[in-house]
Design an enzyme around this catalytic site. Structure first.
Site, short mmCIF file in Angstrom:
data_model
loop_
_atom_site.label_atom_id
_atom_site.label_comp_id
_atom_site.label_asym_id
_atom_site.label_seq_id
_atom_site.Cartn_x
_atom_site.Cartn_y
_atom_site.Cartn_z
N SER A 158 0.84 -1.20 0.00
CA SER A 158 0.00 0.00 0.00
C SER A 158 0.88 1.24 0.00
O SER A 158 2.02 1.22 0.48
CB SER A 158 -0.88 0.00 1.25
N TYR A 184 0.15 0.19 10.57
CA TYR A 184 -0.23 -0.30 9.25
C TYR A 184 0.89 -0.04 8.25
O TYR A 184 1.27 -0.92 7.47
CB TYR A 184 -1.52 0.40 8.79
#
Length: 314
Positions: A158, A184
């Protein structure tokens, strides 16, 4: 330095466009998290190209529903389902042990994003445990199957990796204050670094591994985030040009490029966005590859930490 890889596809391309004309007959694929979000469209595209596809899912019933729908839409009845809980090392070992024969495509697609601080029974922070440790253990557990005929491993990372490098002296937030977006981010950085070191270690094994940013897509991945927070993050990341959203079909396209394109044959440690190899990240930009996510020393350290933590080796 190798020339940057550009493909005929882009932001608007859908997964089925990428596999058009591609014949994956006789090829076997595993897609983690294949029962939801972009995983479903990844499974659909691989099945449409003729591959045997195993959906590795926590929710087996959801996996069966997806398998039936994909088989009906593609005419491919070789869409299978197997249980996999990435936070459970026992589940990962059971999946790998049960696998029989070669494996040509492993799509490490499943993930968790920005939950409140949650720990596994081992005390590992949930996002790192799921997004990296689970896939690391799975990939090494399937090493013999991947090596049998050469294979491609694709890690869904990501642009969130831009939030943080892997903080090796406190991966699991035992001493620093928990920040769910940084947590994350470091797990997504790990997805890229995994491919960098795999490329070095496995260069003679016929296995390649690359990572990608699928784009901004509204799926169950955002279940821990309010709509207001999601909109705010879109504005922050995009500056004066807010992040454009993709459909799941478009989000899966870059995964399929790394899975099937001849342009990436034999290459490892790459990071793709919008179906092309990403440029280096520049200050003020919301995309590109952070230098720390391509650092070979960090990649080697991550591999060693992962092996030591999980007690696994290929």
């Amino acid at each position: 330095m190798s020339e940057r890889i550009l493909t005929p596809f882009g932001f608007e391309s859908a997964a089925l466009e990428v596999v058009e004309g591609v014949d994956l007959s006789g090829r076997r694929a595993v897609v983690t998290g294949g029962a939801s979000g972009i995983g479903v469209e990844t499974v659909r595209a691989l099945a449409a190209a003729g591959a045997e596809v195993t959906i590795a899912a926590r929710d087996v019933e959801a996996g069966r529903r997806v398998a039936a729908e994909v088989s009906a839409s593609t005419g491919n009845n070789a869409v299978l389902v197997a249980p996999l809980e990435l936070t459970s090392q026992e589940s990962v070992k059971a999946f790998a042990s049960a696998w029989d024969g070669p494996l040509h495509l492993l799509i490490n697609n499943a993930g968790v994003m920005a939950p409140p601080l949650t720990r596994t029974p081992e005390g590992w922070e949930l996002q790192f445990a799921t997004n990296h440790f689970g896939h690391f253990a799975l990939t090494l557990g399937l090493f013999a199957a991947l090596r049998a005929e050469g294979a491609r491993v694709v890690n869904v990372s990501s642009a969130g990796h831009l939030s943080s490098p892997v903080v090796f002296d406190d991966i699991h937030y035992e001493r620093r204050e928990y920040d769910r977006w940084q947590a994350y981010g470091q797990s997504k950085t790990a997805n890229v670094l995994f491919g960098v070191e795999a490329g070095r270690r496995w260069s003679g094994e016929g296995i390649t591994m690359n990572a990608l940013m699928p784009g901004g897509i509204l799926t169950a991945l955002q279940r821990h985030i309010t709509p207001e927070e999601l909109e705010e993050r879109r504005r922050l990341r995009g500056g004066s040009n807010p992040l454009r959203l993709k459909t799941p079909e478009q989000g899966a396209a870059t995964t399929l490029v790394l899975a099937v394109s001849p342009l990436v044959e034999g290459r490892s440690g790459l990071y793709f966005e919008d179906c092309d190899e990403a440029l280096p990240h520049a200050p003020g930009m919301s995309n590109g590859l952070a230098a720390y996510a391509a650092d070979p020393e960090a990649a080697a350290q991550l591999w060693e930490v992962s092996e030591e933590t999980l007690k696994v080796q290929a």
